[in-house]
Motif scaffolding. Structure first.
Motif, PDB file in Angstrom:
ATOM      1  N   ARG A 288      88.914  -6.070 -39.231  1.00 57.98           N
ATOM      2  CA  ARG A 288      89.344  -7.289 -38.538  1.00 57.98           C
ATOM      3  C   ARG A 288      89.615  -6.999 -37.067  1.00 57.98           C
ATOM      4  N   ARG A 289      90.338  -5.904 -36.837  1.00 55.52           N
ATOM      5  CA  ARG A 289      90.656  -5.550 -35.449  1.00 55.52           C
ATOM      6  C   ARG A 289      89.367  -5.317 -34.652  1.00 55.52           C
ATOM      7  N   ASP A 290      88.432  -4.589 -35.241  1.00 54.68           N
ATOM      8  CA  ASP A 290      87.158  -4.322 -34.565  1.00 54.68           C
ATOM      9  C   ASP A 290      86.428  -5.616 -34.213  1.00 54.68           C
ATOM     10  N   LEU A 291      86.433  -6.552 -35.156  1.00 49.89           N
ATOM     11  CA  LEU A 291      85.698  -7.803 -34.932  1.00 49.89           C
ATOM     12  C   LEU A 291      86.364  -8.649 -33.859  1.00 49.89           C
ATOM     13  N   VAL A 292      87.700  -8.715 -33.898  1.00 54.48           N
ATOM     14  CA  VAL A 292      88.398  -9.510 -32.882  1.00 54.48           C
ATOM     15  C   VAL A 292      88.187  -8.884 -31.498  1.00 54.48           C
TER      16      VAL A 292
ATOM     17  N   ALA B 116      90.417 -16.724 -33.315  1.00 56.40           N
ATOM     18  CA  ALA B 116      89.889 -17.719 -34.263  1.00 56.40           C
ATOM     19  C   ALA B 116      88.868 -17.066 -35.189  1.00 56.40           C
ATOM     20  N   PHE B 117      88.085 -16.152 -34.633  1.00 56.29           N
ATOM     21  CA  PHE B 117      87.124 -15.457 -35.497  1.00 56.29           C
ATOM     22  C   PHE B 117      87.869 -14.583 -36.506  1.00 56.29           C
ATOM     23  N   GLY B 118      89.007 -14.032 -36.063  1.00 53.80           N
ATOM     24  CA  GLY B 118      89.832 -13.248 -36.989  1.00 53.80           C
ATOM     25  C   GLY B 118      90.326 -14.096 -38.158  1.00 53.80           C
ATOM     26  N   LEU B 119      90.709 -15.332 -37.871  1.00 53.61           N
ATOM     27  CA  LEU B 119      91.173 -16.224 -38.941  1.00 53.61           C
ATOM     28  C   LEU B 119      90.029 -16.588 -39.884  1.00 53.61           C
ATOM     29  N   PHE B 120      88.862 -16.795 -39.291  1.00 54.32           N
ATOM     30  CA  PHE B 120      87.674 -17.068 -40.106  1.00 54.32           C
ATOM     31  C   PHE B 120      87.400 -15.873 -41.030  1.00 54.32           C
TER      32      PHE B 120
END
Lengths: 366, 177
Positions: A9-13, B16-20
Protein backbone atom coordinates in the motif's frame (compact mmCIF):
# COMPACT_ATOMS: atom_id res chain seq x y z
CA UNK A 1 -3.13 -6.15 8.06
CA UNK A 2 0.03 -8.01 7.14
CA UNK A 3 3.39 -6.40 6.53
CA UNK A 4 3.24 -7.25 2.84
CA UNK A 5 -0.15 -5.64 2.38
CA UNK A 6 0.86 -2.52 4.33
CA UNK A 7 4.14 -2.17 2.46
CA UNK A 8 2.54 -2.66 -0.92
CA UNK A 9 0.00 0.00 0.00
CA UNK A 10 2.76 2.40 0.95
CA UNK A 11 4.60 1.69 -2.32
CA UNK A 12 1.47 2.31 -4.37
CA UNK A 13 0.55 5.54 -2.60
CA UNK A 14 4.12 6.78 -3.07
CA UNK A 15 3.97 5.82 -6.74
CA UNK A 16 0.66 7.71 -6.99
CA UNK A 17 2.35 10.74 -5.43
CA UNK A 18 5.20 10.53 -7.96
CA UNK A 19 2.65 10.16 -10.72
CA UNK A 20 0.71 13.21 -9.51
CA UNK A 21 3.89 15.22 -9.21
CA UNK A 22 5.02 14.23 -12.68
CA UNK A 23 1.60 15.17 -14.01
CA UNK A 24 1.75 18.60 -12.38
CA UNK A 25 5.23 19.16 -13.77
CA UNK A 26 4.06 18.28 -17.24
CA UNK A 27 6.35 15.27 -17.36
CA UNK A 28 3.77 12.55 -17.29
CA UNK A 29 5.22 9.18 -18.06
CA UNK A 30 3.13 7.54 -20.72
CA UNK A 31 1.51 4.34 -19.64
CA UNK A 32 3.10 1.38 -21.34
CA UNK A 33 -0.15 0.45 -22.98
CA UNK A 34 -2.76 3.11 -22.33
CA UNK A 35 -6.23 1.74 -21.98
CA UNK A 36 -9.59 3.40 -21.89
CA UNK A 37 -11.81 2.01 -19.15
CA UNK A 38 -14.96 2.47 -21.11
CA UNK A 39 -17.54 -0.33 -20.97
CA UNK A 40 -16.59 -1.79 -24.36
CA UNK A 41 -12.89 -1.64 -23.45
CA UNK A 42 -13.39 -3.41 -20.15
CA UNK A 43 -15.72 -5.91 -21.73
CA UNK A 44 -13.07 -6.56 -24.38
CA UNK A 45 -10.34 -6.84 -21.77
CA UNK A 46 -12.43 -9.25 -19.77
CA UNK A 47 -13.25 -11.34 -22.76
CA UNK A 48 -9.68 -11.40 -24.07
CA UNK A 49 -8.14 -12.15 -20.70
CA UNK A 50 -10.62 -14.85 -19.94
CA UNK A 51 -10.28 -16.35 -23.38
CA UNK A 52 -6.52 -16.54 -23.10
CA UNK A 53 -6.73 -17.98 -19.61
CA UNK A 54 -9.32 -20.49 -20.55
CA UNK A 55 -8.10 -21.56 -23.95
CA UNK A 56 -6.15 -24.58 -22.73
CA UNK A 57 -8.88 -25.46 -20.30
CA UNK A 58 -11.46 -25.10 -23.02
CA UNK A 59 -9.60 -27.36 -25.42
CA UNK A 60 -9.35 -30.06 -22.82
CA UNK A 61 -12.60 -29.81 -20.91
CA UNK A 62 -15.17 -28.48 -23.32
CA UNK A 63 -18.08 -30.78 -23.84
CA UNK A 64 -17.71 -33.12 -26.82
CA UNK A 65 -18.76 -31.65 -30.17
CA UNK A 66 -22.50 -31.21 -30.07
CA UNK A 67 -24.76 -33.27 -32.21
CA UNK A 68 -25.84 -31.72 -35.50
CA UNK A 69 -28.98 -29.73 -34.92
CA UNK A 70 -31.70 -27.93 -36.71
CA UNK A 71 -31.46 -24.89 -34.50
CA UNK A 72 -30.77 -21.85 -36.60
CA UNK A 73 -31.05 -18.13 -36.99
CA UNK A 74 -34.24 -17.48 -38.92
CA UNK A 75 -34.24 -13.69 -39.03
CA UNK A 76 -32.51 -10.56 -37.89
CA UNK A 77 -34.26 -7.28 -37.21
CA UNK A 78 -32.34 -4.04 -37.28
CA UNK A 79 -33.07 -1.92 -34.20
CA UNK A 80 -30.22 0.57 -34.26
CA UNK A 81 -28.88 2.25 -31.16
CA UNK A 82 -27.15 0.41 -28.34
CA UNK A 83 -29.57 -2.10 -26.82
CA UNK A 84 -28.86 -3.14 -23.28
CA UNK A 85 -31.71 -5.28 -21.96
CA UNK A 86 -35.04 -6.62 -23.16
CA UNK A 87 -38.18 -8.32 -21.90
CA UNK A 88 -41.40 -9.78 -23.28
CA UNK A 89 -44.67 -8.10 -22.22
CA UNK A 90 -48.13 -7.99 -23.80
CA UNK A 91 -46.87 -9.94 -26.82
CA UNK A 92 -44.10 -7.49 -27.66
CA UNK A 93 -40.40 -7.39 -27.03
CA UNK A 94 -39.47 -4.23 -25.13
CA UNK A 95 -35.86 -3.37 -25.74
CA UNK A 96 -34.05 -0.82 -23.59
CA UNK A 97 -31.54 1.23 -25.47
CA UNK A 98 -28.65 3.25 -24.08
CA UNK A 99 -29.90 6.17 -26.14
CA UNK A 100 -32.83 6.83 -23.82
CA UNK A 101 -35.60 4.89 -25.48
CA UNK A 102 -37.39 1.60 -25.19
CA UNK A 103 -38.17 0.07 -28.58
CA UNK A 104 -41.17 -2.18 -29.15
CA UNK A 105 -40.73 -5.16 -31.47
CA UNK A 106 -43.48 -7.49 -32.63
CA UNK A 107 -41.89 -10.96 -32.63
CA UNK A 108 -44.57 -12.38 -34.95
CA UNK A 109 -44.27 -9.86 -37.78
CA UNK A 110 -40.64 -9.08 -36.80
CA UNK A 111 -41.34 -5.39 -37.15
CA UNK A 112 -40.44 -2.53 -34.85
CA UNK A 113 -43.69 -0.91 -33.73
CA UNK A 114 -42.25 2.31 -32.44
CA UNK A 115 -40.43 3.30 -29.32
CA UNK A 116 -41.02 5.17 -26.08
CA UNK A 117 -38.64 7.90 -25.05
CA UNK A 118 -37.88 7.41 -21.36
CA UNK A 119 -34.76 9.56 -21.11
CA UNK A 120 -31.45 8.90 -19.43
CA UNK A 121 -29.68 5.60 -19.94
CA UNK A 122 -32.04 2.64 -19.57
CA UNK A 123 -30.07 -0.23 -18.06
CA UNK A 124 -32.69 -2.78 -17.06
CA UNK A 125 -36.26 -3.75 -17.90
CA UNK A 126 -38.71 -6.09 -16.19
CA UNK A 127 -42.20 -7.30 -17.06
CA UNK A 128 -45.12 -7.63 -14.70
CA UNK A 129 -48.26 -8.56 -16.61
CA UNK A 130 -49.08 -5.62 -18.85
CA UNK A 131 -46.56 -3.38 -17.18
CA UNK A 132 -42.96 -2.85 -18.21
CA UNK A 133 -40.59 -1.40 -15.63
CA UNK A 134 -37.53 0.44 -16.81
CA UNK A 135 -34.55 1.46 -14.67
CA UNK A 136 -32.88 4.42 -16.33
CA UNK A 137 -29.80 6.20 -15.04
CA UNK A 138 -29.74 9.95 -15.39
CA UNK A 139 -27.21 10.78 -18.05
CA UNK A 140 -26.34 14.36 -17.20
CA UNK A 141 -22.75 15.02 -16.11
CA UNK A 142 -22.16 14.07 -12.46
CA UNK A 143 -25.59 12.46 -12.28
CA UNK A 144 -25.95 10.17 -9.33
CA UNK A 145 -29.51 9.03 -9.45
CA UNK A 146 -31.90 7.07 -11.59
CA UNK A 147 -35.56 6.90 -12.42
CA UNK A 148 -37.87 3.96 -12.38
CA UNK A 149 -40.37 4.23 -15.20
CA UNK A 150 -43.65 2.36 -15.36
CA UNK A 151 -44.92 1.70 -18.88
CA UNK A 152 -48.25 0.32 -20.02
CA UNK A 153 -47.21 -2.46 -22.41
CA UNK A 154 -50.56 -2.35 -24.23
CA UNK A 155 -50.49 1.34 -25.06
CA UNK A 156 -46.83 2.24 -24.68
CA UNK A 157 -47.76 5.11 -22.37
CA UNK A 158 -45.68 6.12 -19.41
CA UNK A 159 -47.78 5.62 -16.28
CA UNK A 160 -45.29 6.83 -13.70
CA UNK A 161 -41.74 8.04 -13.26
CA UNK A 162 -40.22 7.65 -9.81
CA UNK A 163 -36.79 8.93 -8.72
CA UNK A 164 -34.40 6.40 -7.25
CA UNK A 165 -31.62 7.59 -5.00
CA UNK A 166 -28.47 6.10 -6.45
CA UNK A 167 -27.17 4.91 -9.77
CA UNK A 168 -29.54 2.03 -10.27
CA UNK A 169 -28.95 -1.48 -11.48
CA UNK A 170 -31.33 -4.31 -12.19
CA UNK A 171 -35.05 -4.38 -11.62
CA UNK A 172 -37.23 -7.52 -11.37
CA UNK A 173 -40.91 -8.05 -10.59
CA UNK A 174 -42.25 -10.74 -8.25
CA UNK A 175 -41.81 -12.12 -4.71
CA UNK A 176 -44.14 -9.60 -3.16
CA UNK A 177 -43.35 -6.48 -5.14
CA UNK A 178 -40.75 -4.91 -7.31
CA UNK A 179 -37.12 -5.75 -6.48
CA UNK A 180 -34.34 -3.49 -7.50
CA UNK A 181 -30.70 -2.73 -7.01
CA UNK A 182 -31.15 0.96 -6.17
CA UNK A 183 -27.47 1.72 -6.30
CA UNK A 184 -25.12 -0.34 -8.37
CA UNK A 185 -22.23 0.86 -6.22
CA UNK A 186 -23.51 -1.01 -3.18
CA UNK A 187 -25.36 -4.06 -4.42
CA UNK A 188 -28.02 -3.65 -1.72
CA UNK A 189 -31.53 -4.71 -2.67
CA UNK A 190 -34.87 -3.16 -1.96
CA UNK A 191 -38.44 -4.16 -2.54
CA UNK A 192 -40.98 -1.48 -3.36
CA UNK A 193 -44.72 -1.54 -3.71
CA UNK A 194 -45.51 -1.28 -7.44
CA UNK A 195 -48.49 1.02 -6.81
CA UNK A 196 -47.45 3.31 -3.98
CA UNK A 197 -43.71 3.07 -4.79
CA UNK A 198 -43.00 2.89 -1.08
CA UNK A 199 -40.13 0.77 0.10
CA UNK A 200 -41.38 -2.40 1.75
CA UNK A 201 -38.10 -4.21 2.36
CA UNK A 202 -34.40 -3.50 2.31
CA UNK A 203 -31.64 -6.10 2.17
CA UNK A 204 -28.18 -4.86 3.00
CA UNK A 205 -25.49 -6.91 1.31
CA UNK A 206 -21.75 -6.85 1.91
CA UNK A 207 -20.63 -3.25 1.36
CA UNK A 208 -17.75 -2.43 -0.88
CA UNK A 209 -16.97 -6.00 -1.90
CA UNK A 210 -19.90 -5.89 -4.29
CA UNK A 211 -19.29 -2.44 -5.61
CA UNK A 212 -20.15 -2.32 -9.25
CA UNK A 213 -20.42 -6.06 -9.33
CA UNK A 214 -24.01 -6.64 -8.41
CA UNK A 215 -24.42 -8.63 -11.60
CA UNK A 216 -27.72 -10.38 -11.70
CA UNK A 217 -31.06 -10.48 -10.01
CA UNK A 218 -33.71 -13.12 -10.60
CA UNK A 219 -37.03 -13.80 -8.92
CA UNK A 220 -39.08 -16.98 -8.74
CA UNK A 221 -41.95 -17.69 -6.39
CA UNK A 222 -41.03 -16.27 -3.00
CA UNK A 223 -37.30 -16.36 -3.69
CA UNK A 224 -35.06 -13.55 -4.86
CA UNK A 225 -31.59 -14.52 -6.07
CA UNK A 226 -28.64 -12.23 -6.45
CA UNK A 227 -24.87 -12.32 -6.48
CA UNK A 228 -22.56 -10.95 -3.88
CA UNK A 229 -19.16 -11.04 -5.46
CA UNK A 230 -18.27 -14.75 -5.67
CA UNK A 231 -21.39 -15.99 -3.89
CA UNK A 232 -24.97 -16.49 -4.95
CA UNK A 233 -27.59 -15.52 -2.38
CA UNK A 234 -31.15 -16.63 -1.97
CA UNK A 235 -33.37 -14.14 -0.19
CA UNK A 236 -36.80 -14.89 1.20
CA UNK A 237 -38.92 -12.33 -0.62
CA UNK A 238 -41.44 -12.15 2.22
CA UNK A 239 -39.06 -11.50 5.09
CA UNK A 240 -36.16 -9.99 3.15
CA UNK A 241 -33.77 -12.35 4.92
CA UNK A 242 -30.86 -14.10 3.27
CA UNK A 243 -31.67 -17.82 3.52
CA UNK A 244 -28.71 -19.29 1.66
CA UNK A 245 -25.33 -18.19 0.45
CA UNK A 246 -23.43 -20.45 -1.95
CA UNK A 247 -19.87 -19.73 -2.92
CA UNK A 248 -19.30 -20.37 -6.61
CA UNK A 249 -15.57 -19.71 -6.85
CA UNK A 250 -16.25 -17.57 -9.92
CA UNK A 251 -16.44 -13.81 -9.54
CA UNK A 252 -19.05 -11.98 -11.61
CA UNK A 253 -16.36 -10.18 -13.53
CA UNK A 254 -18.52 -9.09 -16.39
CA UNK A 255 -20.14 -6.03 -14.90
CA UNK A 256 -22.80 -5.62 -17.55
CA UNK A 257 -23.93 -9.21 -17.68
CA UNK A 258 -27.60 -8.45 -17.35
CA UNK A 259 -29.13 -11.87 -16.94
CA UNK A 260 -26.49 -14.03 -15.38
CA UNK A 261 -29.01 -15.64 -13.00
CA UNK A 262 -32.14 -17.58 -13.89
CA UNK A 263 -34.27 -18.70 -10.97
CA UNK A 264 -36.96 -21.38 -10.99
CA UNK A 265 -38.92 -23.29 -8.39
CA UNK A 266 -36.04 -25.50 -7.24
CA UNK A 267 -32.96 -23.36 -7.56
CA UNK A 268 -31.10 -21.12 -9.92
CA UNK A 269 -28.89 -21.29 -13.02
CA UNK A 270 -25.83 -19.10 -12.71
CA UNK A 271 -23.41 -18.00 -15.39
CA UNK A 272 -19.74 -17.67 -14.48
CA UNK A 273 -18.75 -15.29 -17.26
CA UNK A 274 -14.99 -15.54 -17.37
CA UNK A 275 -14.96 -19.27 -16.69
CA UNK A 276 -17.36 -19.93 -19.57
CA UNK A 277 -19.49 -22.03 -17.27
CA UNK A 278 -23.15 -22.29 -16.42
CA UNK A 279 -23.81 -23.90 -13.07
CA UNK A 280 -26.84 -25.12 -11.21
CA UNK A 281 -27.41 -24.27 -7.57
CA UNK A 282 -29.90 -26.27 -5.55
CA UNK A 283 -30.31 -27.16 -1.87
CA UNK A 284 -27.51 -24.85 -0.81
CA UNK A 285 -24.83 -26.13 -3.16
CA UNK A 286 -23.56 -26.26 -6.73
CA UNK A 287 -25.01 -29.42 -8.28
CA UNK A 288 -23.92 -29.01 -11.92
CA UNK A 289 -21.13 -27.14 -13.63
CA UNK A 290 -21.23 -27.18 -17.43
CA UNK A 291 -18.60 -25.58 -19.64
CA UNK A 292 -20.24 -23.83 -22.58
CA UNK A 293 -17.32 -21.85 -23.98
CA UNK A 294 -14.34 -19.77 -23.05
CA UNK A 295 -16.66 -17.01 -21.87
CA UNK A 296 -20.38 -16.91 -21.20
CA UNK A 297 -22.87 -14.19 -20.47
CA UNK A 298 -26.63 -14.46 -20.30
CA UNK A 299 -28.91 -17.37 -19.53
CA UNK A 300 -32.53 -18.10 -20.47
CA UNK A 301 -34.88 -21.07 -20.47
CA UNK A 302 -36.89 -22.11 -23.54
CA UNK A 303 -39.06 -25.15 -22.87
CA UNK A 304 -36.93 -27.72 -21.10
CA UNK A 305 -33.64 -26.34 -22.42
CA UNK A 306 -31.26 -23.81 -20.97
CA UNK A 307 -29.66 -21.40 -23.45
CA UNK A 308 -26.49 -19.48 -22.70
CA UNK A 309 -24.76 -16.77 -24.72
CA UNK A 310 -21.10 -17.75 -25.10
CA UNK A 311 -17.91 -17.42 -27.09
CA UNK A 312 -15.35 -20.13 -27.76
CA UNK A 313 -12.24 -18.03 -28.18
CA UNK A 314 -10.59 -14.90 -29.53
CA UNK A 315 -12.10 -13.89 -32.86
CA UNK A 316 -14.46 -16.83 -32.68
CA UNK A 317 -17.53 -14.64 -32.53
CA UNK A 318 -20.51 -15.29 -30.31
CA UNK A 319 -23.03 -18.06 -30.16
CA UNK A 320 -25.99 -19.27 -28.19
CA UNK A 321 -25.49 -22.66 -26.64
CA UNK A 322 -28.28 -25.06 -25.78
CA UNK A 323 -27.78 -27.10 -22.65
CA UNK A 324 -29.76 -30.18 -21.74
CA UNK A 325 -30.14 -29.83 -17.96
CA UNK A 326 -30.91 -33.53 -17.49
CA UNK A 327 -27.85 -34.68 -19.40
CA UNK A 328 -25.79 -31.81 -18.05
CA UNK A 329 -24.16 -31.14 -21.41
CA UNK A 330 -24.16 -28.91 -24.46
CA UNK A 331 -26.42 -30.23 -27.20
CA UNK A 332 -26.59 -27.41 -29.75
CA UNK A 333 -24.71 -24.30 -30.79
CA UNK A 334 -25.94 -21.49 -33.01
CA UNK A 335 -23.46 -18.97 -34.36
CA UNK A 336 -24.48 -15.31 -34.03
CA UNK A 337 -21.60 -13.37 -35.56
CA UNK A 338 -19.41 -10.80 -33.93
CA UNK A 339 -21.89 -8.52 -32.16
CA UNK A 340 -21.96 -9.24 -28.45
CA UNK A 341 -25.28 -10.59 -27.14
CA UNK A 342 -26.77 -8.18 -24.61
CA UNK A 343 -29.63 -10.34 -23.45
CA UNK A 344 -31.67 -13.42 -24.32
CA UNK A 345 -35.47 -13.38 -24.36
CA UNK A 346 -37.59 -16.53 -24.65
CA UNK A 347 -40.68 -16.05 -26.82
CA UNK A 348 -42.83 -19.18 -26.94
CA UNK A 349 -40.69 -21.98 -28.34
CA UNK A 350 -38.19 -19.56 -29.82
CA UNK A 351 -35.35 -17.46 -28.56
CA UNK A 352 -34.54 -13.85 -29.36
CA UNK A 353 -31.05 -12.50 -28.91
CA UNK A 354 -30.53 -8.76 -28.60
CA UNK A 355 -27.04 -7.69 -29.59
CA UNK A 356 -24.82 -4.74 -28.81
CA UNK A 357 -24.76 -3.96 -32.52
CA UNK A 358 -28.43 -2.99 -32.43
CA UNK A 359 -29.93 -6.16 -33.84
CA UNK A 360 -32.62 -8.54 -32.63
CA UNK A 361 -31.87 -12.08 -33.80
CA UNK A 362 -34.63 -14.66 -33.99
CA UNK A 363 -33.37 -18.17 -33.23
CA UNK A 364 -35.55 -21.21 -33.81
CA UNK A 365 -34.45 -24.22 -31.76
CA UNK A 366 -35.79 -26.50 -34.51
CA UNK B 1 -20.79 9.24 3.05
CA UNK B 2 -17.98 6.96 1.84
CA UNK B 3 -16.63 7.76 -1.55
CA UNK B 4 -17.40 5.34 -4.36
CA UNK B 5 -14.73 3.35 -6.13
CA UNK B 6 -15.21 5.51 -9.20
CA UNK B 7 -14.59 8.65 -7.15
CA UNK B 8 -11.50 7.18 -5.54
CA UNK B 9 -10.00 6.04 -8.80
CA UNK B 10 -10.65 9.30 -10.61
CA UNK B 11 -9.25 11.41 -7.78
CA UNK B 12 -5.83 13.03 -8.07
CA UNK B 13 -5.25 12.51 -4.36
CA UNK B 14 -2.67 9.69 -3.94
CA UNK B 15 -4.33 8.58 -0.70
CA UNK B 16 -7.55 7.97 -2.62
CA UNK B 17 -5.78 5.21 -4.51
CA UNK B 18 -4.72 3.82 -1.14
CA UNK B 19 -8.37 3.66 -0.07
CA UNK B 20 -9.27 1.96 -3.33
CA UNK B 21 -6.50 -0.53 -2.62
CA UNK B 22 -7.78 -1.12 0.94
CA UNK B 23 -11.19 -2.03 -0.42
CA UNK B 24 -10.03 -4.61 -2.91
CA UNK B 25 -6.69 -6.01 -1.83
CA UNK B 26 -8.17 -8.89 0.15
CA UNK B 27 -10.51 -9.91 -2.65
CA UNK B 28 -7.70 -9.80 -5.16
CA UNK B 29 -5.29 -11.79 -2.99
CA UNK B 30 -7.98 -14.42 -2.44
CA UNK B 31 -8.84 -14.47 -6.14
CA UNK B 32 -5.23 -15.14 -7.11
CA UNK B 33 -4.56 -17.51 -4.20
CA UNK B 34 -7.46 -19.75 -5.17
CA UNK B 35 -6.27 -19.92 -8.74
CA UNK B 36 -2.53 -20.28 -8.29
CA UNK B 37 -2.34 -22.08 -4.90
CA UNK B 38 0.86 -20.15 -4.34
CA UNK B 39 0.82 -17.21 -1.87
CA UNK B 40 3.96 -15.62 -3.30
CA UNK B 41 2.62 -15.69 -6.82
CA UNK B 42 -0.74 -14.37 -5.56
CA UNK B 43 1.04 -11.49 -3.82
CA UNK B 44 3.10 -10.74 -6.91
CA UNK B 45 0.08 -10.80 -9.20
CA UNK B 46 -1.83 -8.55 -6.80
CA UNK B 47 0.99 -6.01 -6.76
CA UNK B 48 1.26 -6.02 -10.54
CA UNK B 49 -2.52 -5.66 -10.92
CA UNK B 50 -2.71 -2.62 -8.65
CA UNK B 51 0.31 -1.11 -10.37
CA UNK B 52 -1.41 -1.56 -13.73
CA UNK B 53 -4.58 0.00 -12.31
CA UNK B 54 -2.56 2.96 -11.08
CA UNK B 55 -0.92 3.41 -14.47
CA UNK B 56 -4.26 3.18 -16.25
CA UNK B 57 -6.29 5.34 -13.88
CA UNK B 58 -5.68 8.59 -15.73
CA UNK B 59 -7.71 7.02 -18.51
CA UNK B 60 -10.51 5.98 -16.21
CA UNK B 61 -13.85 7.64 -16.88
CA UNK B 62 -16.33 7.73 -13.99
CA UNK B 63 -19.82 6.63 -14.94
CA UNK B 64 -18.60 4.08 -17.44
CA UNK B 65 -17.38 0.66 -16.45
CA UNK B 66 -17.27 0.40 -12.64
CA UNK B 67 -13.76 0.72 -11.27
CA UNK B 68 -13.83 -2.66 -9.53
CA UNK B 69 -14.80 -4.37 -12.78
CA UNK B 70 -11.84 -2.70 -14.45
CA UNK B 71 -9.56 -3.88 -11.67
CA UNK B 72 -10.67 -7.47 -12.05
CA UNK B 73 -10.38 -7.23 -15.82
CA UNK B 74 -6.73 -6.37 -15.28
CA UNK B 75 -6.44 -9.20 -12.74
CA UNK B 76 -7.80 -11.74 -15.22
CA UNK B 77 -5.30 -10.54 -17.81
CA UNK B 78 -2.39 -10.81 -15.39
CA UNK B 79 -3.47 -14.30 -14.38
CA UNK B 80 -3.69 -15.35 -18.02
CA UNK B 81 -0.21 -13.96 -18.67
CA UNK B 82 1.13 -15.87 -15.68
CA UNK B 83 -0.49 -19.12 -16.78
CA UNK B 84 0.93 -18.75 -20.28
CA UNK B 85 4.45 -17.76 -19.28
CA UNK B 86 4.87 -19.43 -15.91
CA UNK B 87 6.12 -16.23 -14.31
CA UNK B 88 4.69 -12.94 -13.11
CA UNK B 89 5.42 -9.90 -15.23
CA UNK B 90 6.86 -6.84 -13.47
CA UNK B 91 6.43 -4.30 -16.25
CA UNK B 92 3.96 -2.04 -14.49
CA UNK B 93 5.85 -2.01 -11.21
CA UNK B 94 9.06 -1.22 -13.07
CA UNK B 95 7.34 1.64 -14.86
CA UNK B 96 6.34 3.01 -11.44
CA UNK B 97 9.77 2.34 -9.95
CA UNK B 98 8.31 -0.05 -7.39
CA UNK B 99 10.43 -2.66 -5.63
CA UNK B 100 9.38 -6.26 -5.32
CA UNK B 101 8.39 -6.83 -1.69
CA UNK B 102 9.23 -10.08 0.13
CA UNK B 103 6.42 -12.26 1.40
CA UNK B 104 6.96 -13.46 4.97
CA UNK B 105 5.59 -16.73 6.30
CA UNK B 106 2.90 -14.79 8.18
CA UNK B 107 1.94 -12.95 4.98
CA UNK B 108 1.80 -16.25 3.11
CA UNK B 109 -0.44 -17.73 5.79
CA UNK B 110 -2.80 -14.79 5.56
CA UNK B 111 -2.96 -15.06 1.78
CA UNK B 112 -3.67 -18.80 1.98
CA UNK B 113 -6.44 -18.00 4.42
CA UNK B 114 -7.99 -15.47 2.06
CA UNK B 115 -8.01 -18.04 -0.71
CA UNK B 116 -9.16 -20.96 1.34
CA UNK B 117 -12.80 -21.95 1.04
CA UNK B 118 -12.53 -24.16 4.11
CA UNK B 119 -10.84 -21.56 6.30
CA UNK B 120 -14.08 -20.17 7.66
CA UNK B 121 -15.16 -23.48 9.11
CA UNK B 122 -11.70 -24.23 10.48
CA UNK B 123 -11.56 -20.75 11.98
CA UNK B 124 -14.74 -21.46 13.88
CA UNK B 125 -12.98 -24.30 15.72
CA UNK B 126 -10.27 -22.07 17.18
CA UNK B 127 -10.43 -20.75 20.74
CA UNK B 128 -12.35 -17.44 20.95
CA UNK B 129 -9.29 -15.23 21.49
CA UNK B 130 -7.38 -16.65 18.52
CA UNK B 131 -10.49 -16.51 16.38
CA UNK B 132 -11.02 -12.88 17.30
CA UNK B 133 -7.43 -11.89 16.53
CA UNK B 134 -7.53 -13.49 13.09
CA UNK B 135 -10.96 -12.09 12.35
CA UNK B 136 -10.08 -8.57 13.42
CA UNK B 137 -6.61 -8.33 12.00
CA UNK B 138 -6.62 -10.53 8.91
CA UNK B 139 -10.24 -10.45 7.86
CA UNK B 140 -11.36 -7.04 9.10
CA UNK B 141 -7.95 -5.54 8.23
CA UNK B 142 -7.58 -3.66 11.50
CA UNK B 143 -3.99 -2.48 11.89
CA UNK B 144 -1.74 -3.80 14.66
CA UNK B 145 -1.44 -0.43 16.42
CA UNK B 146 -5.19 0.15 16.60
CA UNK B 147 -5.87 -3.36 17.81
CA UNK B 148 -3.01 -3.20 20.33
CA UNK B 149 -4.52 -0.01 21.79
CA UNK B 150 -7.89 -1.60 22.14
CA UNK B 151 -6.51 -4.75 23.74
CA UNK B 152 -4.15 -2.73 25.95
CA UNK B 153 -1.06 -4.56 24.86
CA UNK B 154 2.06 -3.72 22.90
CA UNK B 155 2.20 -3.99 19.13
CA UNK B 156 5.06 -6.50 19.38
CA UNK B 157 3.09 -8.72 21.75
CA UNK B 158 0.07 -8.52 19.51
CA UNK B 159 2.10 -9.54 16.47
CA UNK B 160 3.21 -12.63 18.36
CA UNK B 161 -0.32 -13.50 19.36
CA UNK B 162 -1.57 -13.12 15.79
CA UNK B 163 1.32 -15.23 14.57
CA UNK B 164 0.48 -17.95 17.12
CA UNK B 165 -3.17 -17.83 16.09
CA UNK B 166 -2.26 -18.24 12.44
CA UNK B 167 0.01 -21.12 13.42
CA UNK B 168 -2.89 -22.78 15.22
CA UNK B 169 -5.03 -22.31 12.16
CA UNK B 170 -2.32 -23.83 9.96
CA UNK B 171 -2.03 -26.89 12.21
CA UNK B 172 -5.76 -27.42 12.20
CA UNK B 173 -5.89 -27.11 8.44
CA UNK B 174 -3.20 -29.80 8.13
CA UNK B 175 -5.11 -32.02 10.51
CA UNK B 176 -8.40 -31.48 8.72
CA UNK B 177 -6.85 -31.69 5.24
Amino acid sequence: MSDYVSELRRDLVEAAERQAHAGRAGRVARPLRPRVWSPPAVAGALATAALLAAVVLTLTTLAPPPKPSDAKVVAGVRLGGQPYDAVLAAGSLWIADFEGRVARLDPVTRRVRGSVHVGGTPVSVAADGHVVWVMSNDSSPNASRSHLIKLDARTGKILARVPVNGFGGRVEAGAGGLWLVPNRHSGDLERIDPDSFKRTAFVRLAGHATEGLSGGLSVSGDSVWTREFESVLEIDGRSGRVVSRVRTGSPPLHFDTQRSLLADGDGVWVVAPTDGVVMRIERGGVTQRITVGATADHVARVGSSIWVAASRGPNAGFEVVRVDPDEGKVVQRVSLGHDEPRTLVPVGKDLWVITSGGEAIHVSPG
Amino acid sequence: MPRTDDELLSSDDPEAFGLFYDRHVRSLLGYFARRTHDPEVAADLTAETFAAALVARRRFKPGGAPAAAGLFAIAARRLADYQRRGRVERRMRRSLEMERRPVSEADAEMIRLLGDDAAESILAELPPEQRRLIAEHVIEERPYDELADELRTSEAALRQRVSRSLGALRRRRRTSG
